[in-house]
Write a protein that holds these residues in place. Structure first.
Motif, PDB file in Angstrom:
ATOM      1  N   LEU A 142      -5.107   8.376 -16.486  1.00 63.78           N
ATOM      2  CA  LEU A 142      -5.817   7.562 -15.501  1.00 63.78           C
ATOM      3  C   LEU A 142      -5.236   7.754 -14.105  1.00 63.78           C
ATOM      4  CD1 LEU A 142      -7.965   5.267 -15.143  1.00 63.78           C
ATOM      5  CD2 LEU A 142      -6.071   3.654 -15.460  1.00 63.78           C
ATOM      6  N   ALA A 143      -6.098   7.931 -13.128  1.00 64.58           N
ATOM      7  CA  ALA A 143      -5.687   8.010 -11.728  1.00 64.58           C
ATOM      8  C   ALA A 143      -6.420   6.904 -10.969  1.00 64.58           C
ATOM      9  CB  ALA A 143      -6.030   9.381 -11.157  1.00 64.58           C
ATOM     10  N   PRO A 144      -5.869   5.667 -11.011  1.00 65.43           N
ATOM     11  CA  PRO A 144      -6.551   4.548 -10.340  1.00 65.43           C
ATOM     12  C   PRO A 144      -6.772   4.852  -8.864  1.00 65.43           C
ATOM     13  CG  PRO A 144      -4.688   3.777 -11.628  1.00 65.43           C
ATOM     14  CD  PRO A 144      -4.601   5.264 -11.585  1.00 65.43           C
ATOM     15  N   ARG A 145      -7.957   4.500  -8.394  1.00 62.72           N
ATOM     16  CA  ARG A 145      -8.288   4.741  -6.987  1.00 62.72           C
ATOM     17  C   ARG A 145      -8.406   3.410  -6.282  1.00 62.72           C
ATOM     18  NH1 ARG A 145     -11.913   9.717  -5.797  1.00 62.72           N
ATOM     19  NH2 ARG A 145     -12.232   8.344  -4.053  1.00 62.72           N
TER      20      ARG A 145
ATOM     21  N   ASP B 112     -16.492  -3.984 -16.827  1.00 59.11           N
ATOM     22  CA  ASP B 112     -16.311  -3.674 -18.245  1.00 59.11           C
ATOM     23  C   ASP B 112     -15.959  -2.206 -18.480  1.00 59.11           C
ATOM     24  OD1 ASP B 112     -18.840  -2.617 -17.752  1.00 59.11           O
ATOM     25  OD2 ASP B 112     -19.809  -3.685 -19.390  1.00 59.11           O
ATOM     26  N   ALA B 113     -16.132  -1.350 -17.471  1.00 57.26           N
ATOM     27  CA  ALA B 113     -15.739   0.056 -17.595  1.00 57.26           C
ATOM     28  C   ALA B 113     -14.266   0.265 -17.227  1.00 57.26           C
ATOM     29  CB  ALA B 113     -16.622   0.923 -16.701  1.00 57.26           C
ATOM     30  N   GLN B 114     -13.579  -0.792 -16.804  1.00 51.20           N
ATOM     31  CA  GLN B 114     -12.210  -0.646 -16.314  1.00 51.20           C
ATOM     32  C   GLN B 114     -11.145  -1.187 -17.269  1.00 51.20           C
ATOM     33  OE1 GLN B 114     -12.997  -2.403 -12.357  1.00 51.20           O
ATOM     34  NE2 GLN B 114     -12.353  -0.427 -11.530  1.00 51.20           N
ATOM     35  N   GLU B 115     -11.464  -1.247 -18.551  1.00 51.98           N
ATOM     36  CA  GLU B 115     -10.438  -1.661 -19.522  1.00 51.98           C
ATOM     37  C   GLU B 115      -9.178  -0.801 -19.413  1.00 51.98           C
ATOM     38  OE1 GLU B 115      -9.529  -1.719 -24.273  1.00 51.98           O
ATOM     39  OE2 GLU B 115     -11.622  -1.945 -23.663  1.00 51.98           O
ATOM     40  N   PRO B 116      -9.288   0.535 -19.248  1.00 47.06           N
ATOM     41  CA  PRO B 116      -8.065   1.334 -19.098  1.00 47.06           C
ATOM     42  C   PRO B 116      -7.214   0.885 -17.903  1.00 47.06           C
ATOM     43  CG  PRO B 116      -9.926   2.768 -19.561  1.00 47.06           C
ATOM     44  CD  PRO B 116     -10.488   1.393 -19.296  1.00 47.06           C
ATOM     45  N   HIS B 117      -7.849   0.432 -16.824  1.00 49.58           N
ATOM     46  CA  HIS B 117      -7.096  -0.061 -15.674  1.00 49.58           C
ATOM     47  C   HIS B 117      -6.316  -1.316 -16.058  1.00 49.58           C
ATOM     48  CE1 HIS B 117     -10.018   2.546 -13.689  1.00 49.58           C
ATOM     49  NE2 HIS B 117      -9.200   2.563 -12.644  1.00 49.58           N
TER      50      HIS B 117
ATOM     51  N   VAL C  42      -4.796  -3.217  -0.647  1.00 48.33           N
ATOM     52  CA  VAL C  42      -5.703  -2.215  -1.192  1.00 48.33           C
ATOM     53  C   VAL C  42      -6.348  -2.822  -2.426  1.00 48.33           C
ATOM     54  CG1 VAL C  42      -4.465  -0.213  -0.274  1.00 48.33           C
ATOM     55  CG2 VAL C  42      -3.865  -1.095  -2.532  1.00 48.33           C
ATOM     56  N   LEU C  43      -7.589  -2.407  -2.689  1.00 44.84           N
ATOM     57  CA  LEU C  43      -8.355  -2.962  -3.803  1.00 44.84           C
ATOM     58  C   LEU C  43      -8.910  -1.831  -4.654  1.00 44.84           C
ATOM     59  CD1 LEU C  43     -10.205  -5.601  -1.621  1.00 44.84           C
ATOM     60  CD2 LEU C  43      -8.332  -6.042  -3.209  1.00 44.84           C
TER      61      LEU C  43
ATOM     62  N   SER D 115       0.857  -1.188   0.000  1.00 47.11           N
ATOM     63  CA  SER D 115       0.000   0.000   0.000  1.00 47.11           C
ATOM     64  C   SER D 115       0.889   1.232   0.000  1.00 47.11           C
ATOM     65  CB  SER D 115      -0.933  -0.002   1.221  1.00 47.11           C
ATOM     66  OG  SER D 115      -0.184   0.025   2.415  1.00 47.11           O
ATOM     67  N   GLY D 116       0.275   2.376  -0.250  1.00 50.80           N
ATOM     68  CA  GLY D 116       1.044   3.629  -0.270  1.00 50.80           C
ATOM     69  C   GLY D 116       2.176   3.563  -1.280  1.00 50.80           C
ATOM     70  N   GLU D 117       3.371   3.966  -0.851  1.00 50.28           N
ATOM     71  CA  GLU D 117       4.545   3.967  -1.735  1.00 50.28           C
ATOM     72  C   GLU D 117       5.003   2.554  -2.093  1.00 50.28           C
ATOM     73  OE1 GLU D 117       6.040   6.658  -3.200  1.00 50.28           O
ATOM     74  OE2 GLU D 117       4.313   7.735  -2.376  1.00 50.28           O
ATOM     75  N   SER D 118       4.629   1.558  -1.304  1.00 50.57           N
ATOM     76  CA  SER D 118       5.055   0.176  -1.589  1.00 50.57           C
ATOM     77  C   SER D 118       4.017  -0.610  -2.390  1.00 50.57           C
ATOM     78  CB  SER D 118       5.369  -0.562  -0.278  1.00 50.57           C
ATOM     79  OG  SER D 118       4.178  -0.810   0.449  1.00 50.57           O
TER      80      SER D 118
END
Length: 188
Positions: free
Chosen positions: A107-110, A90-95, A121-122, A41-44
């Motif tokens: 893209l800024a994955p959350r 199906d909306a997460q192809e860019p991920h 983290v998920l 998580s975080g930086e790792s």
């Protein structure tokens, strides 16, 4: 009623080298979902796209991911006690593309933290999410099968992202597969 027997083409032993590209194409005939495996998580935090994911057992609740020895994720999972799996919608192809090494600069994955599990983290808005504790590692040729006991999971009502024959698709309407776009060969 009489059943018709069809015989599969018998494999022919040969002196020629194994046809790895053709084998890869044959494996691509099996439709799969697409997941992002994460650890830290975080930086790792490290995450990667995969389609080699399956349920292992209902009792106890186990999931399995297959990761190639050359992938950076392999070393991370060898040293980790916990990992996450986000089943992409199906909306997460860019991920999928982003975590397969095809950077999506816009893209800024959350990711969402999992309460009580500091190194898991998920992805938000995934069709399903699993946080698991590694309970076994099995060598499997040039991959390792990582077996995880599911500690926490969630389910959303999003259609899953599908991968078949080198292309993305989605399940739409009456279960028809809708073609979205091809996956670049370099990103898998």
């Amino acid at each position: 009623m009489q059943a018709r027997v069809c015989h599969a083409e018998a494999p022919q032993p040969s002196q020629a080298a194994f046809d790895e590209p053709r084998f890869r194409r044959a494996l691509g005939r099996f439709a799969t979902g697409v997941v992002v495996i994460s650890t830290g998580s975080g930086e790792s935090l490290h995450a990667m796209t995969a389609n080699a994911f399956m349920s292992g057992s209902l009792e106890p609740p186990l999931i399995v991911v297959s990761v190639g020895h050359r992938a950076r994720m392999h070393e991370r999972l060898m040293d980790s006690a916990l990992f996450g799996v986000s089943v992409l919608s199906d909306a997460q192809e860019p991920h999928s593309r982003h975590f397969a090494g095809e950077a999506q600069s816009w893209l800024a994955p959350r990711f969402a933290a999992v309460e009580g599990l500091p190194d898991v983290v998920l992805l938000e808005h995934a069709a399903a999410r699993f946080a698991a504790r590694v309970v076994n590692r099995h060598p499997c040729g040039d991959h390792t099968l990582f077996v995880g006991e599911v500690l926490v999971f969630s389910l959303d009502e999003h259609a899953p992202l599908i991968f078949f024959g080198g292309r993305y698709g989605s399940v739409a309407g009456q279960g028809a597969l809708q073609d979205l776009s091809p996956l670049a060969a370099s990103s898998r």
